[in-house]
Every structure is written in C-alpha cells, then in structure tokens.
Design a protein around this motif. Sequence first.
Motif, mmCIF file in Angstrom:
data_model
loop_
_atom_site.group_PDB
_atom_site.id
_atom_site.type_symbol
_atom_site.label_atom_id
_atom_site.label_comp_id
_atom_site.label_asym_id
_atom_site.label_seq_id
_atom_site.Cartn_x
_atom_site.Cartn_y
_atom_site.Cartn_z
ATOM 1 N N PHE A 6 0.836 -1.188 0.000
ATOM 2 C CA PHE A 6 0.000 0.000 0.000
ATOM 3 C C PHE A 6 0.874 1.242 0.000
ATOM 4 C CE2 PHE A 6 0.909 -0.622 4.467
ATOM 5 C CZ PHE A 6 1.040 0.659 4.978
ATOM 6 N N ILE A 7 0.260 2.386 -0.336
ATOM 7 C CA ILE A 7 0.905 3.680 -0.217
ATOM 8 C C ILE A 7 -0.028 4.605 0.559
ATOM 9 C CG2 ILE A 7 2.120 3.366 -2.406
ATOM 10 C CD1 ILE A 7 0.228 5.431 -3.650
ATOM 11 N N THR A 8 0.534 5.646 1.151
ATOM 12 C CA THR A 8 -0.262 6.726 1.727
ATOM 13 C C THR A 8 0.197 8.021 1.081
ATOM 14 O OG1 THR A 8 1.244 7.219 3.560
ATOM 15 C CG2 THR A 8 -0.398 5.490 3.921
ATOM 16 N N LEU A 9 -0.681 9.011 1.038
ATOM 17 C CA LEU A 9 -0.360 10.286 0.412
ATOM 18 C C LEU A 9 -0.027 11.315 1.476
ATOM 19 C CD1 LEU A 9 -3.141 10.372 -2.316
ATOM 20 C CD2 LEU A 9 -0.745 9.761 -2.612
ATOM 21 N N GLY A 10 1.027 12.091 1.234
ATOM 22 C CA GLY A 10 1.447 13.115 2.183
ATOM 23 C C GLY A 10 2.945 13.240 2.209
ATOM 24 N N ASP A 11 3.439 14.331 2.820
ATOM 25 C CA ASP A 11 4.876 14.590 2.823
ATOM 26 C C ASP A 11 5.540 14.257 4.146
ATOM 27 O OD1 ASP A 11 3.824 16.564 4.358
ATOM 28 O OD2 ASP A 11 4.619 18.241 3.194
ATOM 29 N N THR A 12 4.844 13.535 5.021
ATOM 30 C CA THR A 12 5.427 13.125 6.299
ATOM 31 C C THR A 12 5.537 11.613 6.350
ATOM 32 O OG1 THR A 12 3.239 13.123 7.325
ATOM 33 C CG2 THR A 12 4.530 15.135 7.511
ATOM 34 N N SER A 13 6.297 11.137 7.312
ATOM 35 C CA SER A 13 6.510 9.700 7.438
ATOM 36 C C SER A 13 5.296 9.034 8.060
ATOM 37 C CB SER A 13 7.745 9.423 8.300
ATOM 38 O OG SER A 13 7.456 9.708 9.659
#
Length: 471
Positions: free
Chosen positions: A85-92
């Motif tokens: 899976f992936i998540t969207l955003g610029d943080t860990s």
Amino acid sequence: MKQTNIFLIVALMTLSMHVNAQVNYLFSASSTPYVPVTGGTSPHLTTSITAWEPEDEGYANIPIGFTFKYNNENYTRTNVNVNGFITLGDTSLNIIFPNGSIYNGWPYFKNNLAKSPPFNKRPVIAPFWDDLVLPDTSNLVYKTTGAAPFRVFTVEWKQAKWVYESLGPVLSIEVKLFETTNIIEFHYKDEGTLPDPRYAFASIGITSAWANRDFISLQNTSANPTISLIRSNDSLTIKPADNQVYKFSPAPINIPQPLEPSLKYTNKKVSFSLQSSGVNRFEYAITQSPIPPVSGTQTLLQNVTKGALLPSTTYYLYARSKVCSVNYSQWVCDSFKTAVNPLSLPYIEDFETVTDPTYFPDNMRQQDFNDTSYYSSPEYPPYGAYPVFPNDGNSLINNYFTDYYNLNAWAFTPGLNLKAGKTYKLKFSYASFWSYDPSDAASLEVKFGKACGAAGMTGGTLFTKTDITNA
C-alpha cells in the motif's frame, strides 16, 4: 389497553463527532497486459524495529513527480510500504502519542480500510495490503513517466511473497497515479506460487483516512468484483488474475451530503433528505445488502419517505447524485435497524457478572457515530464491534477517551413492553475511567424512543450529565 415499544439509549460518551466527505470515486475492472517498471528507482527503506528486515516491513517517503489530486486535496509526495500500500502526504508513517512514544507505522500494520489510520488525514491507497515479503529491497521500485500534463507515477512490488510463510513469489503488483485525470489503477501479475492459506488475508481498496465509512473496499478479487462502502473486507484469500486491472476514477459530479443527520426511521418507514452542491436530481435505493446496487429509484425530491419496512431488520440506504445516464456520483450509504420485538417487564441485565472488556448482552446494540470503538494506545487490543450498526455480533462496547477523538457512542436496550396507564421506574448507575488525565470528564445521556438507533430516539431525554469524573 394501548401498548407501545420503547427503546432506551443508556449511554453517551462525549458530545461531538467527525463528519467527513466520503471518497467520491467510480470503480471499474478490466484486463490489460502487465508491463513491469524498467529503470525505476528503489527507495531507501526504513523499518520500525531493528530486527525487522526492510524487504519485509520497510517503508519510505518519495516524490510523485507532479501534483496529484485525491479526494479534493493536492499531494506531491507519497509513503510507499513493502506491505502492498501507499499513503499520500509529505510526512513519514510515524505516529507520536501524547506521552512522547513513537510508533513507526503502527496504525498501518493491520490491513483494515475502515480504520486506516485513525490519527490524522493521510489517505491509504491499497492495491494489495497484507504481510508481503520482497526478495530484496531492490524489488520495490517507482518511476514517473510521460510528459506534463499527463504523466504517470508507478510503484511496483516485484515478485512479492504473500505472507512470510509462502514458498515462493506469489504476485507482482503496481499502483499507478495519473496526472490531470487523477485516476488510480491497480495492476497484477501472477508469479506462480500460492500463498500460505493459514495467514493470507488481504485488503484492496482506497480510503480518505478517517474511519467514518470513508472507504471503498473490494469484496472479492474476481474479474468484476463487487465493492462496499460500509463493509471493509480484510480477508481476501485469492490473488487477482494475471493482467487484472482495478480502476478508481473521480466521479464527474458532487456526492450527496451524508444521510445520517436527516435519517429517521421506525419499524415501518424511513425518511431522509437528499442534498448535493450543484445537483438537483438523485437516485436512491433501500436494500438489505452492504453491496451498492447497480441502480435505484430516480427522484427530483429532496425529502423522501419510504414505508412497508420489516421489523427487526437491518437496512442499507444508498443515494447518489445523477445528471444523466452516464454522469453520476459514487453512492453514499448508511445503515439502520428497525425496531426489534419487545421484551416483557421487568427488564434486568446482570452487568456485575461480566469482566473487562464489557461485552453487552446479545439482545443489546451499540451505535458509535465514528462507526468503530477507538482505542488510545497500542497496548490495548482493538476493542470494537464490526463497523456497521446494528448487526448481529455488535455486542461489544469499550470506548476509551483519547486526545485524538471525542467519542460519541450509544447503547440500546431491546424494546420494552409498556402499557398506558401504568407508572414505570428506571434505575441505573454509571462510572468513568480516565485514559491520560484523571480530570478527563465523561458524559452520559439517557433517552427513550421507538426505534433502535439514535435517529429513532425521539421520545425525550430522561437524564443528562456532562461532568462525570468519579470511577
């Protein structure tokens, strides 16, 4: 003498709830030759615990290469995880709890689209979410191809084992994000090996991260699978066929407002309101299935009432905006249960015999406006009933107040067989237990009505207290 069925709401814990827009995507399936990524980049993978190998539990934050709009928000980076899976955003994926503890990716270990993640708005896009293992970290690659404004970002999991115990590579997986159209595609390649059936239970779908029925979950992995907006299937045991493609396209028109605020029902009829920005034509359906229908009843009315409902039955109410035969939104959905058969008085439940966590008797029901019972820390197991209220099995209520949520949970007795001309006395007790701060106050409200569910509790309030701190 006249007789009526009365339901009592016996517990309310907090005073507010989240209201979030459901993901407004149309699902389709097809078959297209699988094209592996060539010349891609393998990110440096981090793991939560030193003993965990990065090819088993690794993740990394990487650039998409363009601005991708998902559920009306723009993203330029994504977190990729070995576990499909992936998540969207610029943080860990790190989660920091109020006590300062850091849990790297902890909410994502369990592949449940309805609870992913509860802590902030970070969407999950899951082409094949389960415990995957790659032959090497170089088998996770990403690449942005094409020219603006129609570039394509691809992440590929090459020759993944489906659970650690599998004897060899089971499948390869790709997720593709398309610039401008903002389409999402999942692609699959059969690598020959079968998974270990004892441990292989996957999820496929998308979510906008809040746990309030804000997801689209595939119910099987066939050539034309059904989806659900209200039942998260985390037990897929068969891999998609070779060259299978699943596609999520942004709907061309706005989705209706959530149905819950206007939903009113008894054991015979239900009424609700239809509203959507820029749209005045709708389609609705009332079924007994958590799978959205192919079509429904078209209407220009904003306020709808339907009768002839069965008693003691769980119904699913679906509605979508519609302009013509080809322009429509995703369905919105809510569920409700009509009144059950009443019990004769005296009605007594022996709560003193149960142990923590408190399992409600089978004849009682729970409703949580966040659709699940949250928990405040990883040391607690995931208490909570199945996130559709009310259904058989929804007999557990154990909510913890946390700094992340204001819970809003109700518990319902069965129908009480009351007769006109008699006086009835209600006796109950209550207690509160804090999670982080002894001054955390709980709330309790006792109401009565004529249907199981908050929307049916129209009879009145018997008791309200908002400052309970005494255990």
